[in-house]
Every structure is written in C-alpha cells, then in structure tokens.
Design an enzyme around this catalytic site. Structure first.
Site, mmCIF file in Angstrom:
data_model
loop_
_atom_site.group_PDB
_atom_site.id
_atom_site.type_symbol
_atom_site.label_atom_id
_atom_site.label_comp_id
_atom_site.label_asym_id
_atom_site.label_seq_id
_atom_site.Cartn_x
_atom_site.Cartn_y
_atom_site.Cartn_z
ATOM 1 N N LYS A 1 41.226 25.700 41.724
ATOM 2 C CA LYS A 1 40.275 26.535 40.966
ATOM 3 C C LYS A 1 40.927 27.006 39.665
ATOM 4 O O LYS A 1 40.343 26.881 38.588
ATOM 5 C CB LYS A 1 39.798 27.735 41.802
ATOM 6 N N GLY B 1 32.908 36.346 44.770
ATOM 7 C CA GLY B 1 31.707 36.379 43.930
ATOM 8 C C GLY B 1 30.816 35.157 44.100
ATOM 9 O O GLY B 1 30.443 34.786 45.224
ATOM 10 N N HIS C 1 37.166 29.026 34.359
ATOM 11 C CA HIS C 1 37.037 29.875 33.176
ATOM 12 C C HIS C 1 38.234 30.812 33.026
ATOM 13 O O HIS C 1 38.824 30.940 31.975
ATOM 14 C CB HIS C 1 35.724 30.669 33.285
ATOM 15 N N ARG C 2 38.625 31.445 34.132
ATOM 16 C CA ARG C 2 39.747 32.399 34.095
ATOM 17 C C ARG C 2 41.062 31.650 33.853
ATOM 18 O O ARG C 2 41.902 32.099 33.074
ATOM 19 C CB ARG C 2 39.804 33.174 35.423
ATOM 20 N N ASP D 1 36.720 40.360 32.018
ATOM 21 C CA ASP D 1 35.290 40.465 32.275
ATOM 22 C C ASP D 1 34.729 39.049 32.339
ATOM 23 O O ASP D 1 35.021 38.222 31.482
ATOM 24 C CB ASP D 1 34.575 41.286 31.192
ATOM 25 N N ASP E 1 31.520 32.077 43.683
ATOM 26 C CA ASP E 1 32.239 30.828 43.961
ATOM 27 C C ASP E 1 31.548 29.912 44.975
ATOM 28 O O ASP E 1 31.565 28.689 44.794
ATOM 29 C CB ASP E 1 33.672 31.137 44.450
ATOM 30 N N THR F 1 42.158 46.159 37.094
ATOM 31 C CA THR F 1 40.954 45.687 37.777
ATOM 32 C C THR F 1 40.977 46.164 39.220
ATOM 33 O O THR F 1 42.045 46.374 39.794
ATOM 34 C CB THR F 1 40.857 44.140 37.753
ATOM 35 N N GLY G 1 40.433 39.479 44.087
ATOM 36 C CA GLY G 1 40.335 38.042 43.807
ATOM 37 C C GLY G 1 40.887 37.745 42.420
ATOM 38 O O GLY G 1 41.641 36.781 42.219
ATOM 39 N N LYS G 2 40.530 38.590 41.448
ATOM 40 C CA LYS G 2 41.040 38.399 40.088
ATOM 41 C C LYS G 2 42.546 38.604 40.057
ATOM 42 O O LYS G 2 43.266 37.852 39.409
ATOM 43 C CB LYS G 2 40.383 39.402 39.129
HETATM 44 P P1 IMP Z 1 33.149 41.288 36.587
HETATM 45 O O1 IMP Z 1 33.947 40.482 35.615
HETATM 46 O O2 IMP Z 1 34.043 41.918 37.605
HETATM 47 O O3 IMP Z 1 32.213 42.248 35.911
HETATM 48 O O4 IMP Z 1 32.310 40.230 37.390
HETATM 49 C C1 IMP Z 1 30.908 40.078 37.290
HETATM 50 C C2 IMP Z 1 30.418 39.349 38.523
HETATM 51 O O5 IMP Z 1 30.838 37.985 38.438
HETATM 52 C C3 IMP Z 1 30.941 39.909 39.834
HETATM 53 O O6 IMP Z 1 29.915 39.852 40.796
HETATM 54 C C4 IMP Z 1 32.073 38.959 40.193
HETATM 55 O O7 IMP Z 1 32.216 38.843 41.584
HETATM 56 C C5 IMP Z 1 31.582 37.651 39.581
HETATM 57 N N1 IMP Z 1 32.719 36.828 39.175
HETATM 58 C C6 IMP Z 1 33.662 37.115 38.234
HETATM 59 N N2 IMP Z 1 34.577 36.128 38.177
HETATM 60 C C7 IMP Z 1 34.205 35.222 39.104
HETATM 61 C C8 IMP Z 1 34.789 33.995 39.542
HETATM 62 O O8 IMP Z 1 35.835 33.534 39.079
HETATM 63 N N3 IMP Z 1 34.105 33.351 40.509
HETATM 64 C C9 IMP Z 1 32.943 33.826 41.049
HETATM 65 N N4 IMP Z 1 32.386 34.961 40.696
HETATM 66 C C10 IMP Z 1 33.012 35.666 39.733
#
Ligand code: IMP
Length: 187
Positions: free
Chosen positions: A165, A143, A170-171, A66, A145, A7, A11-12
């Site tokens: 968190k 994102g 979800h994560r 994702d 949050d 990735t 943040g992830k």
């Molecule tokens: P992706 O999984 O990187 O494609 O994320 C899709 C969108 O959701 C992006 O704009 C991320 O910043 C947002 N996003 C993914 N995970 C989170 C989270 O845990 N908190 C807030 N936003 C998230």
C-alpha cells in the site's frame, strides 16, 4: 531527525512511521485536539492546521496529514468531507450510493504539512487512482481501504500488505516527496 506526527489516526501513524524510519528519522505520535475547519480543499485544511498548531507552540518539526477519497461520478464527493461521510453513513452507505452506477473511478489524495524548527511550512501532495468495488474486502489498512482497488491491482488497499500500500498510495507518494525534501536539506 525526531519528527512529531500530529494525528489521532493510528493507521496513519503506522504508514508514516514505516516510511520515515528507513531514512533514519524517528517518528512519535502526538495527539492534539486540532479543530477541523470547513474548507473546499485539503490544502486549505492543512494550511489552517499548520498555523493553528504553530500558534499552540507544538514541538517542531511536525507533520500533519489530511486525506480524502474523490469519487468521479459524484463530482468528487466526498473529498474534504470524507471523514464526515465515513463517520455517518459508513462504507455500506457509500456502497449504497454507488449502486447502479457503472463508472466507479475514484482517487485518494493526501496532503502532508511539514512545519520545521525554523518556522517554515511545506506541503507535499500525493494521489492514487483506482476504482471502488461493490463490496467490502480485506482486513488491513483503515477507512475506505476495503472498498478501493488501485489501478494495476486486483486487490483492495485492505488486501495489500502495508509495504505494498505504501509503495503506491497517495500517502506513500506524498511521503516520498517529503523524505526527499528532508534529504535535500541535509546535503
Ligand atoms: P482524515 O485525513 O483523517 O480527515 O481522513 C478523512 C477520511 O478518509 C477518514 O474517514 C479516513 O479514515 C479516510 N482516509 C484517510 N486516509 C485514508 C487511507 O489511506 N485509506 C483509506 N481511508 C483513508
């Protein structure tokens, strides 16, 4: 186990690493330019990513992630388009779309893909329900949050500590399934 986190989202990486390390796994970030396909579910995106990365012979084991935000009153939009919406209209744009709407029920969903050394693929899903608010609050996380309050809390994801968190997100929930799966393989 040494695990690659494929990735570009720091943040992830932080969230995933925090969960993996106490279980004795060593996580390293790997940045690979993986094409984003247009699909109707996060699961399809993850399936494509696992196959694409395995065809590129990316060092296993690796994890991909994702995620998206699903707003009930908008028929679960932006969902798989969450990144596009974030990058275009941003949080202010989302808040504007929600103006005057009373029902702010929203959920986050995360699908993790795990590719093991034996070529087997596994998916783990986690969800977190809550509500959007009408302002941006907090500085932590990333994102969406700052505009999301999980059920049972009065603070946004951005106002929670990383540990808080992770314990309900979800994560965090998807990761709990993934580490349990890894532990069950070791036994
Ligand atoms: P992706 O999984 O990187 O494609 O994320 C899709 C969108 O959701 C992006 O704009 C991320 O910043 C947002 N996003 C993914 N995970 C989170 C989270 O845990 N908190 C807030 N936003 C998230």
């Amino acid at each position: 186990m040494d695990i690659n986190l494929v990735t570009s989202n720091l943040g992830k990486v932080e969230e995933l690493t925090h969960i993996l390390e106490p279980f004795g796994h060593k996580a390293s970030q790997l940045q690979v330019d993986c094409p984003e396909i247009q699909a109707s579910t996060l699961e399809e995106v993850v399936d494509f990513g696992l196959d694409w990365l395995s065809a590129k012979k990316i060092q296993t084991p690796f994890i991909i992630d994702d995620a998206g935000i699903f707003i009930e009153v908008l028929q679960n939009f932006p969902g798989v388009y969450s990144r596009y919406v974030y990058d275009t209209i941003g949080l202010q744009g989302v808040l504007k779309q929600m103006e005057g709407l009373e029902d702010k029920s929203t959920k986050f969903k995360c699908v993790l893909g795990l590719m093991l050394e034996d070529g087997s693929k596994h998916k783990f899903v986690g969800e977190c329900k809550g509500n959007l608010i009408s302002e941006i609050r907090g500085t932590g996380g990333f994102g969406y949050d700052p505009i999301f309050i999980p059920d049972g809390y009065e603070r946004t994801f951005s106002e929670l500590s990383p540990e808080e968190k992770n314990s309900i997100s979800h994560r965090g929930r998807a990761m709990e399934k993934l580490v349990n799966f890894l532990s069950s393989m070791e036994n």
